[in-house]
Design an enzyme around this catalytic site. Structure first.
Site, PDB file in Angstrom:
ATOM      1  N   HIS A  29       2.870  20.725 -75.478  1.00 36.54           N
ATOM      2  CA  HIS A  29       3.057  19.342 -75.236  1.00 36.54           C
ATOM      3  C   HIS A  29       1.477  19.089 -74.670  1.00 36.54           C
ATOM      4  O   HIS A  29       1.090  19.832 -74.017  1.00 36.54           O
ATOM      5  CB  HIS A  29       3.905  18.946 -74.192  1.00 36.54           C
ATOM      6  CG  HIS A  29       4.253  17.424 -74.110  1.00 36.54           C
ATOM      7  ND1 HIS A  29       3.545  16.488 -73.795  1.00 36.54           N
ATOM      8  CD2 HIS A  29       5.397  16.689 -74.717  1.00 36.54           C
ATOM      9  CE1 HIS A  29       3.982  15.270 -73.675  1.00 36.54           C
ATOM     10  NE2 HIS A  29       5.160  15.271 -74.217  1.00 36.54           N
TER      11      HIS A  29
ATOM     12  N   ASP B 279      12.031  17.934 -77.901  1.00 42.00           N
ATOM     13  CA  ASP B 279      12.553  18.157 -79.054  1.00 42.00           C
ATOM     14  C   ASP B 279      13.354  19.597 -79.503  1.00 42.00           C
ATOM     15  O   ASP B 279      13.990  19.693 -80.057  1.00 42.00           O
ATOM     16  CB  ASP B 279      11.705  17.932 -80.343  1.00 42.00           C
ATOM     17  CG  ASP B 279      11.159  16.465 -80.158  1.00 42.00           C
ATOM     18  OD1 ASP B 279       9.800  16.269 -79.823  1.00 42.00           O
ATOM     19  OD2 ASP B 279      11.979  15.810 -80.209  1.00 42.00           O
TER      20      ASP B 279
HETATM   21  C1  SDX Z   1       6.818  14.840 -78.582  1.00 41.49           C
HETATM   22  O1  SDX Z   1       2.960  12.638 -76.577  1.00 41.49           O
HETATM   23  C2  SDX Z   1       4.130  12.634 -76.003  1.00 41.49           C
HETATM   24  O2  SDX Z   1       4.683  12.253 -75.066  1.00 41.49           O
HETATM   25  C3  SDX Z   1       5.408  13.143 -77.277  1.00 41.49           C
HETATM   26  C4  SDX Z   1       6.767  13.254 -76.793  1.00 41.49           C
HETATM   27  C5  SDX Z   1       7.255  11.707 -76.501  1.00 41.49           C
HETATM   28  O3  SDX Z   1       8.188  11.922 -75.705  1.00 41.49           O
HETATM   29  O4  SDX Z   1       6.814  10.727 -77.075  1.00 41.49           O
HETATM   30  O5  SDX Z   1       6.790  14.004 -75.710  1.00 41.49           O
HETATM   31  C6  SDX Z   1       7.711  13.532 -78.024  1.00 41.49           C
HETATM   32  O6  SDX Z   1       6.277  14.470 -79.660  1.00 41.49           O
HETATM   33  C7  SDX Z   1       6.901  16.128 -78.293  1.00 41.49           C
HETATM   34  C8  SDX Z   1       6.237  17.271 -79.163  1.00 41.49           C
HETATM   35  C9  SDX Z   1       6.870  17.483 -80.405  1.00 41.49           C
HETATM   36  N1  SDX Z   1       6.208  18.356 -81.436  1.00 41.49           N
HETATM   37  C10 SDX Z   1       6.329  19.349 -81.574  1.00 41.49           C
HETATM   38  O7  SDX Z   1       7.138  20.333 -80.912  1.00 41.49           O
HETATM   39  C11 SDX Z   1       5.601  20.225 -82.561  1.00 41.49           C
HETATM   40  C12 SDX Z   1       5.002  21.624 -82.000  1.00 41.49           C
HETATM   41  N2  SDX Z   1       3.965  21.296 -81.117  1.00 41.49           N
HETATM   42  C13 SDX Z   1       2.648  21.168 -81.361  1.00 41.49           C
HETATM   43  O8  SDX Z   1       2.494  20.840 -82.484  1.00 41.49           O
HETATM   44  C14 SDX Z   1       1.610  20.666 -80.343  1.00 41.49           C
HETATM   45  O9  SDX Z   1       2.258  21.394 -79.051  1.00 41.49           O
HETATM   46  C15 SDX Z   1       1.763  19.306 -79.846  1.00 41.49           C
HETATM   47  C16 SDX Z   1       1.617  18.307 -81.137  1.00 41.49           C
HETATM   48  C17 SDX Z   1       3.034  18.874 -79.278  1.00 41.49           C
HETATM   49  C18 SDX Z   1       0.614  19.103 -78.904  1.00 41.49           C
HETATM   50  O10 SDX Z   1      -0.623  19.479 -79.522  1.00 41.49           O
HETATM   51  P1  SDX Z   1      -2.104  19.389 -78.847  1.00 41.49           P
HETATM   52  O11 SDX Z   1      -1.905  18.943 -77.374  1.00 41.49           O
HETATM   53  O12 SDX Z   1      -3.118  18.748 -79.675  1.00 41.49           O
HETATM   54  O13 SDX Z   1      -2.257  20.709 -78.558  1.00 41.49           O
HETATM   55  P2  SDX Z   1      -3.043  22.023 -79.659  1.00 41.49           P
HETATM   56  O14 SDX Z   1      -2.417  21.804 -80.944  1.00 41.49           O
HETATM   57  O15 SDX Z   1      -4.338  21.675 -79.249  1.00 41.49           O
HETATM   58  O16 SDX Z   1      -2.550  23.320 -79.262  1.00 41.49           O
HETATM   59  C19 SDX Z   1      -3.362  23.943 -78.048  1.00 41.49           C
HETATM   60  C20 SDX Z   1      -3.115  25.671 -78.547  1.00 41.49           C
HETATM   61  C21 SDX Z   1      -3.495  25.744 -79.876  1.00 41.49           C
HETATM   62  O17 SDX Z   1      -3.989  27.075 -79.770  1.00 41.49           O
HETATM   63  P3  SDX Z   1      -5.522  27.366 -80.250  1.00 41.49           P
HETATM   64  O18 SDX Z   1      -6.254  26.806 -81.341  1.00 41.49           O
HETATM   65  O19 SDX Z   1      -6.112  27.134 -78.662  1.00 41.49           O
HETATM   66  O20 SDX Z   1      -5.521  29.061 -80.413  1.00 41.49           O
HETATM   67  O21 SDX Z   1      -1.756  25.698 -78.548  1.00 41.49           O
HETATM   68  C22 SDX Z   1      -1.372  26.366 -79.732  1.00 41.49           C
HETATM   69  C23 SDX Z   1      -2.457  25.515 -80.621  1.00 41.49           C
HETATM   70  O22 SDX Z   1      -2.457  26.294 -82.072  1.00 41.49           O
HETATM   71  N3  SDX Z   1       0.070  25.445 -80.052  1.00 41.49           N
HETATM   72  C24 SDX Z   1       1.004  26.170 -80.735  1.00 41.49           C
HETATM   73  C25 SDX Z   1       2.139  25.325 -80.388  1.00 41.49           C
HETATM   74  N4  SDX Z   1       1.755  24.092 -79.934  1.00 41.49           N
HETATM   75  C26 SDX Z   1       0.467  24.167 -79.778  1.00 41.49           C
HETATM   76  N5  SDX Z   1       1.114  27.331 -80.839  1.00 41.49           N
HETATM   77  C27 SDX Z   1       2.449  27.656 -81.703  1.00 41.49           C
HETATM   78  N6  SDX Z   1       3.430  26.731 -81.632  1.00 41.49           N
HETATM   79  C28 SDX Z   1       3.387  25.640 -80.971  1.00 41.49           C
HETATM   80  N7  SDX Z   1       4.358  24.801 -81.115  1.00 41.49           N
END
Ligand code: SDX
Length: 425
Positions: A303, A360
Site C-alpha cells: 500500500h 483487497d
Molecule cells: C487499493 O491509495 C489507496 O488508498 C488505495 C486503496 C483505497 O482504499 O482507495 O487502499 C485501495 O488500491 C489497495 C491496493 C490494491 N492493489 C494491490 O493489491 C496491487 C498489488 N500492490 C502493488 O501494486 C502496490 O503495493 C501498490 C500499487 C498497492 C502500491 O504501490 P507503490 O506505493 O507505488 O509501491 P511500489 O510499487 O513502489 O512498491 C515498493 C516496492 C517495490 O519493490 P522495489 O522496486 O523497491 O524492489 O515494493 C514492491 C515493489 O516491487 N511491491 C510488491 C508489491 N507491492 C509493492 N512486490 C510484490 N508484491 C506486491 N504486491
C-alpha cells in the site's frame, strides 16, 4: 512547529509558508514557488504531494489509523449502517434519528432507473465487464438528470446516484447471467434492495440472509472513503473542471477498475485460484514476486500509505472466518490466503518493503461466500466508495478559491528543430 520552510536554490533563499493539519501533518505550501523561484517541484505519482486540504478522511499509514470525519473505522464497521456512513461522509455528521429515516427513505425511493436506460443494457454483450457498464451508465444519468447549480438539485442528484448505482450494479449482474431484472422495492432498505435485486428470481420468494446483509454492510463501510487515492483524485480532477457529478463519478469508476487499485480484489481471487491449482505452493509465488525476471506481484499486498497494517484488512480477516462459518461455506481460498500471508510476512523481501495485506486481500473471499461473482468484486468496491467520491467532489466544488487542477511538467523531449520536407527525410 516552524511556520516557514526555507528553500535555497542557486544561492537564493526563498521562504515558503507551512500548513499544519488538525492531526499535526505538515505541508510546505508551494503554490507560489514558480512565481518566486521560476522552478517547480517534481513528484511523479504524487507520493509526496498534497493535492488539497480535506476534512473528510484521516489516514495515519504508520499507525494504521483510518477515520471518517473523526470516527474510527473499527467503530463505524461495528456499529454504523452504510447509509449512515454515506450521510456522515457527504454531510459531515452522523444523521439524527429523523434525518436517518428521511435519508433512508430517499435512498429507497430513488432506486428505480429510468425505463429508457434499461435499453442500454441490450447493447452490451453478455460478457461485458460490469465496471464498464457501471461507468457508462453513471455517465448516462447526466442525460436524464441534467446538471443544475442549485443546492437542492445537486443534493437530489447525489441521492439519485447513491440510490441508482446499486440498481445498475444488480442489473448488470442479471444481464451477465441472462436473468430478468428484479426491480427495487420501497419497503426494503438499501442493502435488502441490493441483495434482492441481485439474487431474487421472479418464480420464487427471496429472503435476505442476515449474515450476508451484515457482512455486506461492513464491506461497504470499509470501502467508503480513503482520502486522495487514485480514483478519488480522478473524481476531484474531473470535477475541478466543472464537470457534473455523474461525469466526475463515472471517471472515478474507470480509475478504480485498474488491477493496482480497486481491480485488485478480483486479481487476488484469480491469483489464489492459480496458487490452489498449482498445489498451493505458496513459497513458489513468494519467490516469483522477488524475482527480477518476473513481473508477478502478490495482489492484495502492499500500500502506498499503510506501512504496518491496513486496518480494513485486519477487520476483514477477523470477520472472514466468522462469516464463512455462519454461511456454512468452506472456501479453500481462505486457507490459502491466510497461509500465503504467513509465508510472505516471514520473508525479508516483504518485511523490508513493509508489504502487508491491504483491503483487497480478504474482501474477495467474503464476496465469494456471499455468492457475488468475481467480476462484480470491483463493482462492490465502487458501490462502497461512492459516498467518499461524492464527498470529495462536493468538498472541492465548495472549497473557497477552488481552481481547475492542472499540474506542470519537466519537458525532456527534443529541443527546437527545423521542419524537414518529406523528400529529405
Ligand atoms: C487499493 O491509495 C489507496 O488508498 C488505495 C486503496 C483505497 O482504499 O482507495 O487502499 C485501495 O488500491 C489497495 C491496493 C490494491 N492493489 C494491490 O493489491 C496491487 C498489488 N500492490 C502493488 O501494486 C502496490 O503495493 C501498490 C500499487 C498497492 C502500491 O504501490 P507503490 O506505493 O507505488 O509501491 P511500489 O510499487 O513502489 O512498491 C515498493 C516496492 C517495490 O519493490 P522495489 O522496486 O523497491 O524492489 O515494493 C514492491 C515493489 O516491487 N511491491 C510488491 C508489491 N507491492 C509493492 N512486490 C510484490 N508484491 C506486491 N504486491
Amino acid at each position: 512547529m516552524t511556520q516557514n520552510a526555507k528553500l535555497v536554490l542557486e544561492g537564493k533563499e526563498t521562504d515558503l509558508a507551512v500548513t499544519v493539519g488538525t492531526e499535526g501533518e505538515v505541508g510546505i505550501d508551494i503554490s507560489a514557488l514558480r512565481a518566486k523561484t521560476g522552478a517547480i517541484t517534481l513528484d511523479p505519482s504524487f507520493a509526496n504531494t498534497g493535492a488539497c486540504e480535506s476534512a473528510i478522511t484521516y489516514i495515519d499509514g504508520e499507525r494504521g489509523i483510518l477515520r471518517y470525519r473523526g470516527y474510527d473505522i473499527a467503530d463505524l464497521a461495528e456499529y454504523a449502517t452504510f447509509p449512515e456512513v454515506c450521510h456522515l461522509l457527504i454531510y459531515g455528521r452522523l444523521p439524527t434519528p429523523p434525518e436517518r429515516e428521511e435519508f433512508r427513505t430517499r435512498l429507497t425511493r430513488h432506486s428505480l432507473v429510468h425505463e429508457d436506460m434499461k435499453k442500454f443494457f441490450e447493447g452490451f454483450p453478455q460478457t461485458a465487464h460490469p465496471m464498464g457498464i457501471l461507468s457508462a451508465m453513471i455517465a448516462s444519468l447526466s442525460a436524464y438528470y441534467p446538471e443544475d447549480d442549485t443546492h437542492e438539485e445537486i443534493d437530489l442528484n447525489i441521492i439519485r446516484l447513491l440510490a441508482k448505482a446499486k440498481t445498475i450494479a444488480a442489473f448488470s449482474y442479471k444481464k451477465s447471467i441472462g436473468q430478468p431484472f428484479i426491480y427495487p422495492q420501497n419497503d426494503l432498505t438499501y442493502l435488502e434492495n441490493f441483495l434482492t435485486m441481485m439474487f431474487a428470481v421472479p418464480s420464487e420468494p427471496y429472503k435476505v440472509d442476515e449474515v450476508v446483509r451484515s457482512a455486506l454492510n461492513k464491506l461497504l463501510i470499509l470501502h467508503a472513503d480513503h482520502e486522495q487515492n487514485c480514483s478519488t483524485t480522478t473524481v476531484r480532477v474531473v470535477g475541478s473542471g466543472g464537470a457534473n457529478l455523474f461525469a466526475s463519478i463515472s471517471a472515478g469508476v474507470s480509475a478504480l477498475w485498474g488491477p493496482l487499485h480497486g481491480g485488485a480484489n478480483q486479481a487476488v481471487i484469480e491469483m489464489l485460484e492459480v496458487i490452489r491449482k498449482d498445489g498451493s505452493n505458496y513459497q513458489k509465488y513468494v519467490d516469483l514476486t522477488k524475482s527480477k525476471d518476473s513481473d508477478f506481484k502478490l495482489m492484495g499486498f502492499g500500500h502506498r500509505v499503510y506501512k504496518n497494517f491496513d486496518p480494513r484488512a485486519l477487520i476483514l480477516k477477523q470477520s472472514a472466518d466468522q462469516v464463512l462459518s455462519n454461511l456454512g461455506v468452506d472456501d479453500p481460498l481462505l486457507e490459502i490466503a491466510m497461509r500465503l500471508e504467513e509465508v510472505a510476512l516471514a520473508d525479508p523481501y516483504f518485511v523490508e518493503r513493509k508489504l502487508y495485506p491491504n483491503v483487497d486481500f480478504y474482501s474477495g473471499i467474503l464476496y465469494r461466500a456471499m455468492g457475488i461473482p468475481t467480476d462484480m468484486f470491483t463493482v462492490m468496491f465502487a458501490l462502497g466508495r461512492l459516498p467518499g467520491w461524492i464527498a470529495h467532489w462536493l468538498e472541492q466544488r465548495n472549497a473557497p478559491g477552488a481552481r481547475i487542477n492542472r499540474p506542470r511538467q519537466i519537458y525532456t523531449g527534443e529541443t527546437a528543430r527545423e521542419w524537414v520536407p518529406l523528400e529529405d527525410r
